[in-house]
Design a protein around this motif. Structure first.
Motif, short mmCIF file in Angstrom:
data_model
loop_
_atom_site.label_atom_id
_atom_site.label_comp_id
_atom_site.label_asym_id
_atom_site.label_seq_id
_atom_site.Cartn_x
_atom_site.Cartn_y
_atom_site.Cartn_z
N LEU A 80 0.84 -1.29 -0.08
CA LEU A 80 0.12 -0.02 0.10
C LEU A 80 0.88 1.17 -0.17
CD1 LEU A 80 -2.88 1.08 0.04
CD2 LEU A 80 -2.81 1.13 2.50
N ILE A 81 1.83 1.25 0.69
CA ILE A 81 2.84 2.39 0.81
C ILE A 81 3.47 2.54 -0.43
CG2 ILE A 81 4.95 3.38 1.96
CD1 ILE A 81 3.94 2.20 4.39
N ALA A 82 4.02 1.56 -0.95
CA ALA A 82 4.57 1.53 -2.13
C ALA A 82 3.78 2.16 -3.45
CB ALA A 82 5.29 0.27 -2.70
N PHE A 112 9.35 1.44 -6.32
CA PHE A 112 9.49 -0.07 -7.37
C PHE A 112 10.12 -1.23 -6.71
CE2 PHE A 112 11.17 -2.43 -10.80
CZ PHE A 112 9.92 -2.53 -11.66
N TYR A 113 11.22 -0.86 -6.03
CA TYR A 113 11.80 -2.17 -5.37
C TYR A 113 11.08 -2.60 -4.19
CZ TYR A 113 15.88 -0.98 -8.46
OH TYR A 113 16.72 -0.41 -9.47
N THR A 114 10.41 -1.79 -3.53
CA THR A 114 9.55 -1.95 -2.49
C THR A 114 8.34 -3.12 -2.91
OG1 THR A 114 10.27 -0.10 -1.08
CG2 THR A 114 8.15 -1.45 -0.44
N ALA A 115 7.96 -2.64 -3.96
CA ALA A 115 6.80 -3.17 -4.58
C ALA A 115 7.00 -4.65 -4.86
CB ALA A 115 6.01 -2.49 -5.66
N ILE A 116 8.43 -4.89 -5.66
CA ILE A 116 8.71 -6.05 -6.07
C ILE A 116 9.10 -7.03 -4.61
CG2 ILE A 116 10.88 -7.45 -6.96
CD1 ILE A 116 10.98 -5.08 -9.12
N GLY A 117 9.74 -6.38 -3.53
CA GLY A 117 10.04 -7.17 -2.52
C GLY A 117 8.75 -7.58 -1.73
N ALA A 169 -3.41 -12.60 -5.11
CA ALA A 169 -2.86 -11.38 -5.05
C ALA A 169 -1.67 -11.16 -5.67
CB ALA A 169 -3.02 -10.85 -3.54
N GLY A 170 -0.77 -12.25 -5.14
CA GLY A 170 0.65 -12.16 -5.75
C GLY A 170 0.51 -12.09 -7.15
N LEU A 171 -0.41 -13.02 -7.99
CA LEU A 171 -0.46 -13.00 -9.24
C LEU A 171 -0.60 -11.74 -10.16
CD1 LEU A 171 -2.06 -16.53 -9.96
CD2 LEU A 171 0.28 -15.86 -10.20
N PHE A 172 -1.82 -10.77 -9.24
CA PHE A 172 -2.25 -9.59 -9.78
C PHE A 172 -0.86 -8.73 -9.65
CE2 PHE A 172 -6.76 -11.09 -9.12
CZ PHE A 172 -7.05 -10.53 -10.27
N LEU A 173 -0.32 -8.87 -8.43
CA LEU A 173 0.73 -7.54 -8.32
C LEU A 173 1.87 -8.05 -9.49
CD1 LEU A 173 1.21 -7.90 -4.39
CD2 LEU A 173 0.39 -6.13 -5.89
N ILE A 174 2.15 -9.25 -9.89
CA ILE A 174 3.14 -9.61 -11.01
C ILE A 174 2.82 -8.83 -12.14
CG2 ILE A 174 4.22 -11.31 -12.50
CD1 ILE A 174 4.32 -13.10 -9.94
N LEU A 175 1.33 -9.18 -12.51
CA LEU A 175 0.73 -8.51 -13.76
C LEU A 175 0.95 -6.92 -13.75
CD1 LEU A 175 -2.48 -10.69 -14.20
CD2 LEU A 175 -0.35 -10.58 -15.62
N GLY A 176 0.66 -6.44 -12.51
CA GLY A 176 0.81 -4.81 -12.75
C GLY A 176 2.21 -4.31 -12.65
N LEU A 177 3.20 -5.28 -11.96
CA LEU A 177 4.59 -4.64 -12.24
C LEU A 177 5.10 -5.13 -13.19
CD1 LEU A 177 5.84 -6.06 -8.55
CD2 LEU A 177 5.58 -3.71 -9.16
#
Length: 220
Positions: free
Chosen positions: A25-27, A177-182, A135-143
């Motif tokens: 959320l912060i990222a 960006f790196y925080t979102a990946i982590g 949720a992780g799959l959605f995050l991967i698609l977004g990134l």
């Protein structure tokens, strides 16, 4: 009768789930996804003390405005969804938002897993772990879609005309960006660790404590 069951593994999973949700959320809300090349607010000045690095987020930015009190002005550059820099970024915002919503829902639910370990006879830990995996799959698609939007006019204004999809040109990637990946990596770890939390709360030792009539069960 409600049994409060606290184990090291279930508590660790709960804390990690909350931390991952807050991290993503912060990222997402940060303006530090891209850091532009250094520039001066006055075109005729070349003093390194006056140079600054503008930053650009998914829907917000920070620039230096001469004549203002602080000098730095931060805020959304898009007044509505259609003004987000590119279609790729709009899609990225949607996927990231869905992923973060699921993570926040799991984080909220995880607080109550001490009292409720099942929903409709299904393990709440397994359900939450499945949601975290989705949720992780959605995050991967977004990134993955996010760098595809680096060729937009907005990004080129910050990174130079050579900016193109998956080529950041004069910009550098910010901490968000790196925080979102982590956070995405930790999301999958949470999904895996949910199974360990389920095993810990349904162990033979826990069942023995329940049979003895204890309502508060704390195990290492």
């Amino acid at each position: 009768m409600c049994h409060v069951i606290v184990t090291c593994r279930s508590m660790l999973w709960t804390l990690l789930s909350i931390m991952v949700a807050l991290t993503e959320l912060i990222a997402f809300m940060s303006i530090d996804w891209l850091v532009g090349f250094p520039r001066s607010p006055n075109n005729g000045s070349h003093s390194s003390l006056e140079r600054y690095w503008p930053t650009l987020g998914l829907y917000s930015r920070c620039i230096k405005v001469p004549g203002t009190f602080s000098g730095i002005q931060c805020g959304p550059y898009a007044s509505h969804f259609g003004e987000i820099a590119s279609g790729f970024w709009q899609a990225a915002v949607i996927f990231l938002s869905v992923g973060i919503f699921l993570l926040c829902a799991v984080a909220f639910t995880s607080i109550f897993t001490m009292c409720f370990q099942s929903i409709m006879k299904k393990s709440i830990f397994n359900i939450c772990g499945l949601l975290q995996g989705i949720a992780g799959l959605f995050l991967i698609l977004g990134l993955t879609l996010y760098p595809a939007g680096w060729g937009s006019d907005k990004v080129q204004a910050y990174c130079g005309p050579d900016a193109s999809p998956y080529k950041v040109a004069l910009c550098s990637l910010g901490w968000a960006f790196y925080t979102a990946i982590g956070g995405t990596v930790l999301t999958f770890l949470c999904a895996i660790f949910s199974a360990q939390a389920e095993i810990a709360t349904s162990s033979d030792k826990v069942q023995e404590e329940i049979e003895e009539g204890k309502s508060l069960i704390c195990l290492l």
